[in-house]
Design an enzyme around this catalytic site. Structure first.
Site, PDB file in Angstrom:
ATOM      1  N   LYS A 105       0.855  -1.189   0.000  1.00  0.00           N
ATOM      2  CA  LYS A 105       0.000   0.000   0.000  1.00  0.00           C
ATOM      3  C   LYS A 105       0.891   1.239   0.000  1.00  0.00           C
ATOM      4  O   LYS A 105       1.822   1.325   0.807  1.00  0.00           O
ATOM      5  CB  LYS A 105      -0.900   0.017   1.239  1.00  0.00           C
ATOM      6  CG  LYS A 105      -1.768  -1.224   1.406  1.00  0.00           C
ATOM      7  CD  LYS A 105      -2.462  -1.235   2.767  1.00  0.00           C
ATOM      8  CE  LYS A 105      -3.305  -2.484   2.963  1.00  0.00           C
ATOM      9  NZ  LYS A 105      -3.948  -2.539   4.287  1.00  0.00           N
ATOM     10  N   GLY A 136      -6.860  -4.052   1.916  1.00  0.00           N
ATOM     11  CA  GLY A 136      -8.018  -3.825   2.776  1.00  0.00           C
ATOM     12  C   GLY A 136      -7.609  -3.885   4.241  1.00  0.00           C
ATOM     13  O   GLY A 136      -6.423  -3.958   4.570  1.00  0.00           O
ATOM     14  N   LYS A 191      -4.870   6.479   4.205  1.00  0.00           N
ATOM     15  CA  LYS A 191      -5.197   6.103   5.588  1.00  0.00           C
ATOM     16  C   LYS A 191      -3.943   5.969   6.446  1.00  0.00           C
ATOM     17  O   LYS A 191      -4.004   6.161   7.662  1.00  0.00           O
ATOM     18  CB  LYS A 191      -6.030   4.827   5.616  1.00  0.00           C
ATOM     19  CG  LYS A 191      -5.376   3.599   4.993  1.00  0.00           C
ATOM     20  CD  LYS A 191      -4.542   2.769   5.958  1.00  0.00           C
ATOM     21  CE  LYS A 191      -3.857   1.633   5.233  1.00  0.00           C
ATOM     22  NZ  LYS A 191      -3.001   0.817   6.124  1.00  0.00           N
ATOM     23  N   ASP A 244     -10.206   0.122   6.127  1.00  0.00           N
ATOM     24  CA  ASP A 244      -8.765   0.161   6.370  1.00  0.00           C
ATOM     25  C   ASP A 244      -8.401   1.337   7.268  1.00  0.00           C
ATOM     26  O   ASP A 244      -7.471   1.251   8.079  1.00  0.00           O
ATOM     27  CB  ASP A 244      -8.023   0.251   5.037  1.00  0.00           C
ATOM     28  CG  ASP A 244      -6.684  -0.471   5.069  1.00  0.00           C
ATOM     29  OD1 ASP A 244      -6.290  -0.936   6.148  1.00  0.00           O
ATOM     30  OD2 ASP A 244      -6.042  -0.582   4.015  1.00  0.00           O
ATOM     31  N   SER A 254      -0.656  -1.602  13.959  1.00  0.00           N
ATOM     32  CA  SER A 254      -0.349  -0.674  12.872  1.00  0.00           C
ATOM     33  C   SER A 254       0.978   0.029  13.117  1.00  0.00           C
ATOM     34  O   SER A 254       1.147   0.758  14.091  1.00  0.00           O
ATOM     35  CB  SER A 254      -1.464   0.372  12.746  1.00  0.00           C
ATOM     36  OG  SER A 254      -1.043   1.445  11.934  1.00  0.00           O
ATOM     37  N   ASN A 256       2.195   2.461  11.362  1.00  0.00           N
ATOM     38  CA  ASN A 256       2.008   3.897  11.212  1.00  0.00           C
ATOM     39  C   ASN A 256       1.456   4.509  12.498  1.00  0.00           C
ATOM     40  O   ASN A 256       1.898   5.572  12.929  1.00  0.00           O
ATOM     41  CB  ASN A 256       1.081   4.177  10.030  1.00  0.00           C
ATOM     42  CG  ASN A 256       1.719   3.816   8.708  1.00  0.00           C
ATOM     43  OD1 ASN A 256       2.540   4.545   8.178  1.00  0.00           O
ATOM     44  ND2 ASN A 256       1.341   2.651   8.171  1.00  0.00           N
TER      45      ASN A 256
END
Length: 335
Positions: A105, A136, A191, A244, A254, A256
């Site tokens: 991604k 996703g 996102k 997502d 996650s 991030n």
């Protein structure tokens, strides 16, 4: 089916196990000799999954040439900056029936192209069986445990996407199909930027109210930007959009979010390079999206705030205050 997985990281390993569970003959290509050896002899990948046992059917190699026999499907599970390089390595093995499935991604480094565009360019007109993104709301840490997950097979060629849907779907992984390649790819990339902001909020001590507002307004920014780029608005209200966004902004899995958390606690991004974590795709995406939005004249205040923290030395506390002081408006205003 014989499938070659490019990347022995968490997502490559988890999806390799999915394919093995579904009866495919799978070989992972990895550049870390210790990971390759451990997968083959101990049936583990402890760097990412500690002592969790993998399916004995999951095998790995450090020799790219061995993938020549696994060209029914190539799964790209490497960081975005590595995609052009690994594609050039497997190009001699790509045949007219080979499926190329991308699980990354973000945007290509240097050009900021969407990854499907990057892959087509790297193939340089070479015929293949189709290019599909499998993306996703999914964390490898849950998929490896065979926990219920839903993602999308994304391609402008719906028939090819449906083929990938059938290959990967099973009792714990449900795959949907979408043809809006633009919307899906921008949704899962932007996102990551909002997830950095979510971590910063947590790091500054804010709670669920602030995160709910951030996610809602972050989605609004993503829709404005994506539609301007040619996406279908409804795509952002599906798995590759709000789905997502939610999982990435709230989950400790996650990377991030975790990077944003460290930045928020320090009230500075100056130590970002020292964060002991895996690739933080949102950092590059923040620059790519901010630069593009500026050119297009799309108002993205949250993305702009993250950009200033990452690249201009602004403090998260200052940017949070700036966002709260923005002129008051109706929620449905276009900007």
């Amino acid at each position: 089916m014989k499938a070659g997985v490019l990347g022995s990281g968490s997502w490559g390993t988890a999806l390799a196990q999915v394919l093995c569970d579904n009866g495919a003959d799978v070989l992972i290509y990895g550049r870390n000799p210790e990971e390759v050896e451990e997968i083959n002899t101990a049936h583990r990948n402890s760097r990412y999954f500690q002592d969790l046992p993998l399916s004995p059917a999951v095998r790995a190699t450090g020799e790219i040439s061995e993938l020549s026999e696994y060209a029914d499907l190539f799964l790209l599970a490497v960081p975005t900056q590595a995609i052009p390089g690994v594609l050039s390595e497997i190009l001699p093995f790509v045949g007219p029936e080979t499926l190329i499935v991308n699980a990354a991604k973000g945007f290509e480094w240097g050009t900021n192209k969407r990854l499907s565009v990057c892959i087509r360019d790297a193939l340089a007109g070479r015929p293949c069986g189709g290019i599909v993104s499998l993306i996703g709301p999914s964390h490898a840490e849950e998929v490896i445990l065979r926990m219920l997950t839903s993602v999308c097979a994304v391609s402008t060629d719906v028939c090819t996407a449906e083929k990938v849907q059938r290959i990967f779907s099973n009792e714990y992984l449900r795959v949907y199909v979408t043809a809006d390649e633009i919307g899906a790819e921008y949704g899962v990339a932007v996102k990551n930027v909002i997830a950095l902001a979510s971590g910063m909020l947590e790091g500054r001590g804010y709670g669920d109210n602030a995160k709910a507002a951030l996610i809602t307004r972050g989605l609004s920014e993503t829709v404005r930007y994506g539609v301007q780029k040619g996406a279908q608005r409804e795509t952002f209200f599906g798995l590759t959009g709000v789905g997502d966004l939610i999982v990435t902004c709230f989950s400790p899995h996650s990377r991030n979010y975790r990077a944003g958390l460290a930045i928020g606690r320090a009230d500075s991004a100056s130590g970002l390079a020292k964060i002991p974590d895996k690739t933080v795709e949102g950092v590059h995406s923040a620059r790519a999206v901010w630069e593009d939005a500026e050119k297009l004249g799309v108002d993205m205040p949250i993305v702009s705030a993250v950009y200033r923290v990452l690249f201009e030395g602004a403090r998260p506390s200052e940017e949070i205050a700036r966002l709260m002081r923005r002129p008051l408006r109706r929620e449905t205003d276009p900007q």
